[in-house]
Design a protein around this motif. Sequence first.
Motif, PDB file in Angstrom:
ATOM      1  N   GLU A   1     -10.374   0.304   0.742  1.00  0.00           N
ATOM      2  CA  GLU A   1      -8.740   0.107  -0.798  1.00  0.00           C
ATOM      3  C   GLU A   1      -8.702   2.067  -0.875  1.00  0.00           C
ATOM      4  O   GLU A   1      -7.728   2.214  -0.597  1.00  0.00           O
ATOM      5  CB  GLU A   1      -8.613  -1.143  -1.706  1.00  0.00           C
TER       6      GLU A   1
ATOM      7  N   ASN B   1      -8.502   4.132   2.271  1.00  0.00           N
ATOM      8  CA  ASN B   1      -7.129   4.550   2.305  1.00  0.00           C
ATOM      9  C   ASN B   1      -6.061   4.349   0.759  1.00  0.00           C
ATOM     10  O   ASN B   1      -4.381   4.831   1.722  1.00  0.00           O
ATOM     11  CB  ASN B   1      -6.401   2.508   2.458  1.00  0.00           C
ATOM     12  N   PHE B   2      -6.244   4.702   0.082  1.00  0.00           N
ATOM     13  CA  PHE B   2      -5.703   4.716  -1.328  1.00  0.00           C
ATOM     14  C   PHE B   2      -5.577   6.613  -1.342  1.00  0.00           C
ATOM     15  O   PHE B   2      -4.721   6.952  -1.752  1.00  0.00           O
ATOM     16  CB  PHE B   2      -5.972   3.863  -2.328  1.00  0.00           C
TER      17      PHE B   2
ATOM     18  N   ARG C   1      -6.192   8.290   1.725  1.00  0.00           N
ATOM     19  CA  ARG C   1      -5.400   8.574   3.307  1.00  0.00           C
ATOM     20  C   ARG C   1      -3.862   8.649   2.603  1.00  0.00           C
ATOM     21  O   ARG C   1      -3.460   9.331   3.372  1.00  0.00           O
ATOM     22  CB  ARG C   1      -6.357   7.986   3.945  1.00  0.00           C
ATOM     23  N   SER C   2      -3.773   7.445   2.016  1.00  0.00           N
ATOM     24  CA  SER C   2      -2.149   7.472   2.255  1.00  0.00           C
ATOM     25  C   SER C   2      -1.287   8.867   1.967  1.00  0.00           C
ATOM     26  O   SER C   2      -0.443   9.245   1.610  1.00  0.00           O
ATOM     27  CB  SER C   2      -1.677   6.185   1.422  1.00  0.00           C
TER      28      SER C   2
ATOM     29  N   ARG D   1      -1.474  10.777   4.464  1.00  0.00           N
ATOM     30  CA  ARG D   1      -0.745  10.300   5.908  1.00  0.00           C
ATOM     31  C   ARG D   1       0.381  10.586   6.263  1.00  0.00           C
ATOM     32  O   ARG D   1       1.234  10.193   7.291  1.00  0.00           O
ATOM     33  CB  ARG D   1      -1.669   9.145   6.628  1.00  0.00           C
ATOM     34  N   LYS D   2       1.003  10.521   5.292  1.00  0.00           N
ATOM     35  CA  LYS D   2       2.276  10.665   5.187  1.00  0.00           C
ATOM     36  C   LYS D   2       3.204  11.223   5.060  1.00  0.00           C
ATOM     37  O   LYS D   2       4.484  11.884   5.570  1.00  0.00           O
ATOM     38  CB  LYS D   2       2.960   9.552   3.925  1.00  0.00           C
TER      39      LYS D   2
END
Length: 276
Positions: A263, A266-267, A269-270, A273-274
Amino acid sequence: MSKVVLVTGSSSGIGKETAKIFAEQGWNVIATMRDPAKDTELAGIANVYLARLDVQERKSIGSAIAQGIERFGRIDVLINNAGYGQFGVFEGTGDAQIKQQFDVNVIGVMNTIKAILPHFRENRAGTILNVSSGAGKFTLPLISLYAASKFALEGFSEALSHELDGLNIKVKIIEPGGTATNFSAVSNDALSETVKIDDYDPFVNAAGKMFQDMRNFSLVTARSVAELIYEAATDGTDTLRYSIGNDDFNARMNARKELDDQEYVNFIRSGYRKYL
């Protein structure tokens, strides 16, 4: 008798503010830097002694410590503040840059500590404060070498704190983030790659936009970090880590603590990635 602190990297930013705060509080200060002749402020403070210290030159480390002890009789606190960050894609970074990143942020700290430990052991007292970074707890793109050096510094510092516990020598870690002296300066123009690899361009552009988002938050001043360093040096506790930063920094530190591992990844990477 006034206590004595030695601060590395005192020429600017957090190091200079730290030297000033300790001096204001009545401490004798050994303010070290690579080129004391360039100082225009600290030399005018009565209880500050300037000494040359380059953490990549072991001879200068020993000389600065010896000069400080000769001037003030002892050293009570060592603050390892000198350091810098390599920014850029790892594959494009040269061997010399990799070596320098660790020579300054890790090996230089180790050599400074090793040089002062006989003095601290003789006194059966001493405090070592190592200035790390939020990048010692969480990672971001384009700072793989910087983060690696700060992760290494944190692991070393934590283990050393146990090793020196029986000798009444404390080790503490300062973790600044979102300050006016670090990531706020990161941009596509500040990358330190030796070789540019075009395949990374979309990612580098996305990461640059993420760093721009970070710069939109209010920044923590070097003075505020220096105040925390003074508190850590004088609070009389065995606390290991002290953190300070802006809202973005705090969100990332909290994510590292509160989310499970994937988690958290992913946080992070967000954030870039956007923009891909």
